[in-house]
Motif scaffolding. Structure first.
Motif, PDB file in Angstrom:
ATOM      1  N   ARG A  79       4.967   5.687  12.777  1.00 46.54           N
ATOM      2  CA  ARG A  79       4.842   4.227  12.691  1.00 46.54           C
ATOM      3  C   ARG A  79       5.243   3.773  11.284  1.00 46.54           C
ATOM      4  N   PRO A  80       6.536   3.673  11.017  1.00 51.66           N
ATOM      5  CA  PRO A  80       6.964   3.307   9.654  1.00 51.66           C
ATOM      6  C   PRO A  80       6.480   1.930   9.222  1.00 51.66           C
ATOM      7  N   HIS A  81       6.352   0.978  10.176  1.00 49.12           N
ATOM      8  CA  HIS A  81       5.837  -0.333   9.808  1.00 49.12           C
ATOM      9  C   HIS A  81       4.428  -0.222   9.236  1.00 49.12           C
ATOM     10  N   GLN A  82       3.610   0.631   9.825  1.00 51.76           N
ATOM     11  CA  GLN A  82       2.236   0.800   9.347  1.00 51.76           C
ATOM     12  C   GLN A  82       2.211   1.443   7.970  1.00 51.76           C
ATOM     13  N   VAL A  83       3.131   2.366   7.714  1.00 54.15           N
ATOM     14  CA  VAL A  83       3.177   3.036   6.416  1.00 54.15           C
ATOM     15  C   VAL A  83       3.469   2.033   5.305  1.00 54.15           C
ATOM     16  N   ILE A  84       4.499   1.214   5.494  1.00 56.83           N
ATOM     17  CA  ILE A  84       4.855   0.268   4.436  1.00 56.83           C
ATOM     18  C   ILE A  84       3.812  -0.840   4.336  1.00 56.83           C
ATOM     19  N   ARG A  85       3.152  -1.171   5.442  1.00 63.21           N
ATOM     20  CA  ARG A  85       2.079  -2.175   5.404  1.00 63.21           C
ATOM     21  C   ARG A  85       0.893  -1.666   4.572  1.00 63.21           C
ATOM     22  N   GLU A  86       0.525  -0.411   4.754  1.00 58.87           N
ATOM     23  CA  GLU A  86      -0.569   0.170   3.974  1.00 58.87           C
ATOM     24  C   GLU A  86      -0.197   0.272   2.496  1.00 58.87           C
ATOM     25  N   ALA A  87       1.040   0.626   2.213  1.00 61.99           N
ATOM     26  CA  ALA A  87       1.477   0.712   0.816  1.00 61.99           C
ATOM     27  C   ALA A  87       1.386  -0.648   0.138  1.00 61.99           C
ATOM     28  N   ALA A  88       1.788  -1.702   0.858  1.00 55.06           N
ATOM     29  CA  ALA A  88       1.707  -3.046   0.294  1.00 55.06           C
ATOM     30  C   ALA A  88       0.253  -3.482   0.115  1.00 55.06           C
ATOM     31  N   ARG A  89      -0.630  -3.049   1.004  1.00 58.26           N
ATOM     32  CA  ARG A  89      -2.038  -3.450   0.926  1.00 58.26           C
ATOM     33  C   ARG A  89      -2.705  -2.948  -0.338  1.00 58.26           C
ATOM     34  N   VAL A  90      -2.441  -1.700  -0.723  1.00 60.09           N
ATOM     35  CA  VAL A  90      -3.129  -1.128  -1.881  1.00 60.09           C
ATOM     36  C   VAL A  90      -2.496  -1.549  -3.199  1.00 60.09           C
ATOM     37  N   LEU A  91      -1.349  -2.241  -3.158  1.00 59.69           N
ATOM     38  CA  LEU A  91      -0.706  -2.704  -4.379  1.00 59.69           C
ATOM     39  C   LEU A  91      -1.515  -3.815  -5.029  1.00 59.69           C
ATOM     40  N   ALA A  92      -1.631  -3.755  -6.341  1.00 61.09           N
ATOM     41  CA  ALA A  92      -2.245  -4.835  -7.102  1.00 61.09           C
ATOM     42  C   ALA A  92      -1.273  -6.009  -7.199  1.00 61.09           C
TER      43      ALA A  92
END
Length: 252
Positions: free
Chosen positions: A97-110
């Motif tokens: 699920r590549p969409h979920q991967v990039i979504r999680e990466a964006a979530r933890v970004l300050a």
């Protein structure tokens, strides 16, 4: 991902990992990056260089690997907004699920943080190599390569502002070996391709920044600790290098 990690342990994989790490190191030198999370571990535990007082951690779903956090890239066990830079090492093209991967990466970004995505370019000789029947079902040729424009569109949907992509490694391993045999005194390609050749690079680096209206500059805004989500799946990796990666709960 185990097949991809095995490939990065080969001579061709190590050569590519070294060039990617140098490119990432140069990009990190120009960013505010007190806390850097690398998602995806190279075979030998290779990481880009961080500078100053920056802390760096590696996360992967690799039991007993050279990592600091054992977790899936689709569920990052960190609190939102706690990382200055997230680096995805060939995660999107090999994730279910590549969409979920990039979504999680964006979530933890300050706020004002940066997301760096390394991925194989489908519109390149590397992409054409996947058509050949030899080792077609094994990494890195078995991945679902994503174009830089598509990744940039995903970033926009997540509120990230994309920057111009960079690329490297025009020649895939078989052609690179042929080139070096014919031209032993020359390298196969440069470390980073110029604007006119970015379209044919085998590996793209797509970078986006998490812009937030009214955000305070990072040095003034940083007050909170970087926290692991209670009950998360993170655990210290056996290969963690504490000389540079001290603890998730340092005060900064």
């Amino acid at each position: 991902m185990q097949g991809l990690r095995d490939w990065f342990a080969t001579t061709a994989g190590q050569d590519l990992a070294e060039r990617e790490a140098r490119l990432l190191s140069r990009r990190l030198a120009g960013l505010y990056a007190r806390r850097v999370l690398q998602i995806g571990a190279y075979g030998g535990g290779r990481c880009p260089t961080v500078y100053g007082e920056a802390r760096q951690w590696v996360m992967d779903d690799w039991p007993n690997g050279p990592i600091d956090l054992h977790a899936s890239s689709e569920v990052i066990p960190l609190a939102s907004g706690g990382v200055d830079v997230v680096i995805l090492i060939h995660q999107l093209e090999f994730a279910e699920r590549p969409h979920q991967v990039i979504r999680e990466a964006a979530r933890v970004l300050a706020p004002e943080g940066h997301l760096l995505v390394l991925g194989f370019n489908p519109l390149s000789l590397w992409g054409l190599r996947r058509i050949l029947p030899v080792n077609r079902q094994t990494p890195p040729w078995s991945g679902r390569y994503l174009g830089a424009r598509r990744i940039a569109d995903w970033m926009l949907l997540l509120g990230l502002t994309p920057r111009p992509r960079e690329s490297l490694a025009v020649l895939p391993p078989p052609l690179q070996r042929w080139w070096l045999q014919r031209h032993p005194s020359r390298v196969a390609d440069s470390q980073s391709l110029g604007p006119g050749l970015r379209w044919c690079g085998g590996v793209n680096l797509v970078m986006g920044q998490k812009r937030v209206n009214g955000a305070v500059s990072p040095p003034l805004a940083w007050r909170r600790r970087l926290e692991i989500i209670p009950g998360g799946l993170a655990e210290a990796g056996a290969g963690a290098r504490r000389t540079r990666r001290e603890t998730w709960h340092d005060a900064g």
